[in-house]
Design a protein around this motif. Structure first.
Motif, PDB file in Angstrom:
ATOM      1  N   ILE A  14       0.812  -1.225   0.000  1.00  0.00           N
ATOM      2  CA  ILE A  14       0.000   0.000   0.000  1.00  0.00           C
ATOM      3  C   ILE A  14       0.848   1.279   0.000  1.00  0.00           C
ATOM      4  O   ILE A  14       0.301   2.373   0.027  1.00  0.00           O
ATOM      5  N   CYS A  18      -0.229   5.311  -0.462  1.00  0.00           N
ATOM      6  CA  CYS A  18      -0.002   6.300   0.600  1.00  0.00           C
ATOM      7  C   CYS A  18       0.836   7.474   0.100  1.00  0.00           C
ATOM      8  O   CYS A  18       0.536   8.633   0.398  1.00  0.00           O
ATOM      9  N   TRP A  95      -8.990   0.369  -3.001  1.00  0.00           N
ATOM     10  CA  TRP A  95      -8.785   0.276  -1.552  1.00  0.00           C
ATOM     11  C   TRP A  95     -10.127   0.164  -0.822  1.00  0.00           C
ATOM     12  O   TRP A  95     -10.287  -0.665   0.071  1.00  0.00           O
ATOM     13  N   ASN A  96     -11.082   0.992  -1.195  1.00  0.00           N
ATOM     14  CA  ASN A  96     -12.389   0.962  -0.541  1.00  0.00           C
ATOM     15  C   ASN A  96     -13.084  -0.383  -0.746  1.00  0.00           C
ATOM     16  O   ASN A  96     -13.669  -0.939   0.191  1.00  0.00           O
ATOM     17  N   GLU A  97     -13.015  -0.907  -1.965  1.00  0.00           N
ATOM     18  CA  GLU A  97     -13.611  -2.218  -2.239  1.00  0.00           C
ATOM     19  C   GLU A  97     -12.897  -3.316  -1.454  1.00  0.00           C
ATOM     20  O   GLU A  97     -13.534  -4.197  -0.875  1.00  0.00           O
ATOM     21  N   LEU A  98     -11.585  -3.250  -1.432  1.00  0.00           N
ATOM     22  CA  LEU A  98     -10.789  -4.260  -0.743  1.00  0.00           C
ATOM     23  C   LEU A  98     -11.036  -4.244   0.762  1.00  0.00           C
ATOM     24  O   LEU A  98     -11.246  -5.296   1.375  1.00  0.00           O
ATOM     25  N   THR A  99     -11.017  -3.061   1.362  1.00  0.00           N
ATOM     26  CA  THR A  99     -11.235  -2.998   2.812  1.00  0.00           C
ATOM     27  C   THR A  99     -12.648  -3.451   3.185  1.00  0.00           C
ATOM     28  O   THR A  99     -12.834  -4.116   4.199  1.00  0.00           O
ATOM     29  N   ALA A 100     -13.631  -3.110   2.349  1.00  0.00           N
ATOM     30  CA  ALA A 100     -14.995  -3.567   2.621  1.00  0.00           C
ATOM     31  C   ALA A 100     -15.065  -5.092   2.553  1.00  0.00           C
ATOM     32  O   ALA A 100     -15.683  -5.730   3.421  1.00  0.00           O
ATOM     33  N   SER A 101     -14.421  -5.681   1.550  1.00  0.00           N
ATOM     34  CA  SER A 101     -14.423  -7.139   1.422  1.00  0.00           C
ATOM     35  C   SER A 101     -13.708  -7.808   2.589  1.00  0.00           C
ATOM     36  O   SER A 101     -14.213  -8.774   3.168  1.00  0.00           O
ATOM     37  N   VAL A 102     -12.528  -7.294   2.926  1.00  0.00           N
ATOM     38  CA  VAL A 102     -11.759  -7.878   4.033  1.00  0.00           C
ATOM     39  C   VAL A 102     -12.525  -7.734   5.338  1.00  0.00           C
ATOM     40  O   VAL A 102     -12.593  -8.681   6.131  1.00  0.00           O
ATOM     41  N   ASN A 103     -13.120  -6.578   5.572  1.00  0.00           N
ATOM     42  CA  ASN A 103     -13.900  -6.385   6.787  1.00  0.00           C
ATOM     43  C   ASN A 103     -15.080  -7.344   6.849  1.00  0.00           C
ATOM     44  O   ASN A 103     -15.372  -7.928   7.902  1.00  0.00           O
ATOM     45  N   THR A 106     -13.543 -10.914   7.555  1.00  0.00           N
ATOM     46  CA  THR A 106     -12.921 -11.095   8.870  1.00  0.00           C
ATOM     47  C   THR A 106     -13.871 -10.872  10.027  1.00  0.00           C
ATOM     48  O   THR A 106     -13.595 -11.293  11.139  1.00  0.00           O
TER      49      THR A 106
END
Length: 109
Positions: A14, A18, A95-103, A106
């Motif tokens: 990432i 950043c 990033w937004n799609e990935l974090t939503a999927s990971v959240n 998990t």
């Protein structure tokens, strides 16, 4: 399995995002970037940062200008290009799609 290695690999993945995000707010000198990344708990050394900045510049996502320094050699200040802004927007969406999927994954019980 080495937890520190896995965490380092996640951070490296990432770092481009950043760096572009920081430079999108204002043009930055390498030491400024390092300071801001450290504030965000991403410790990066110049040896890691310079090749990445060169790659982003060669991809036309960043440009730079030289500025004379009162206390040493001239400084290279990086700024984001229009192409870089478009790329950053794509990274932000990813990033937004990935974090939503990971959240979602998990947080399943």
């Amino acid at each position: 399995m080495n937890t520190e290695n896995t965490k380092a690999q996640m951070r490296k993945g990432i770092l481009e995002f950043c760096i572009l995000s920081l430079i999108n707010h204002r043009e930055m000198y390498v030491s400024d970037l390092i300071d801001e990344l450290k504030k965000g708990k991403l410790d990066v050394v110049e040896g890691t940062l310079y090749p990445l900045l060169t790659r982003l510049k060669n991809g036309e996502f960043l440009s730079y200008r030289w500025e004379e320094s009162t206390g040493g050699p001239p400084r290279k200040y990086y700024q984001i290009t229009e192409k870089g802004k478009l790329f950053l927007n794509e990274l932000l969406n990813t990033w937004n799609e990935l974090t939503a999927s990971v959240n979602q994954i998990t947080q399943q019980n």
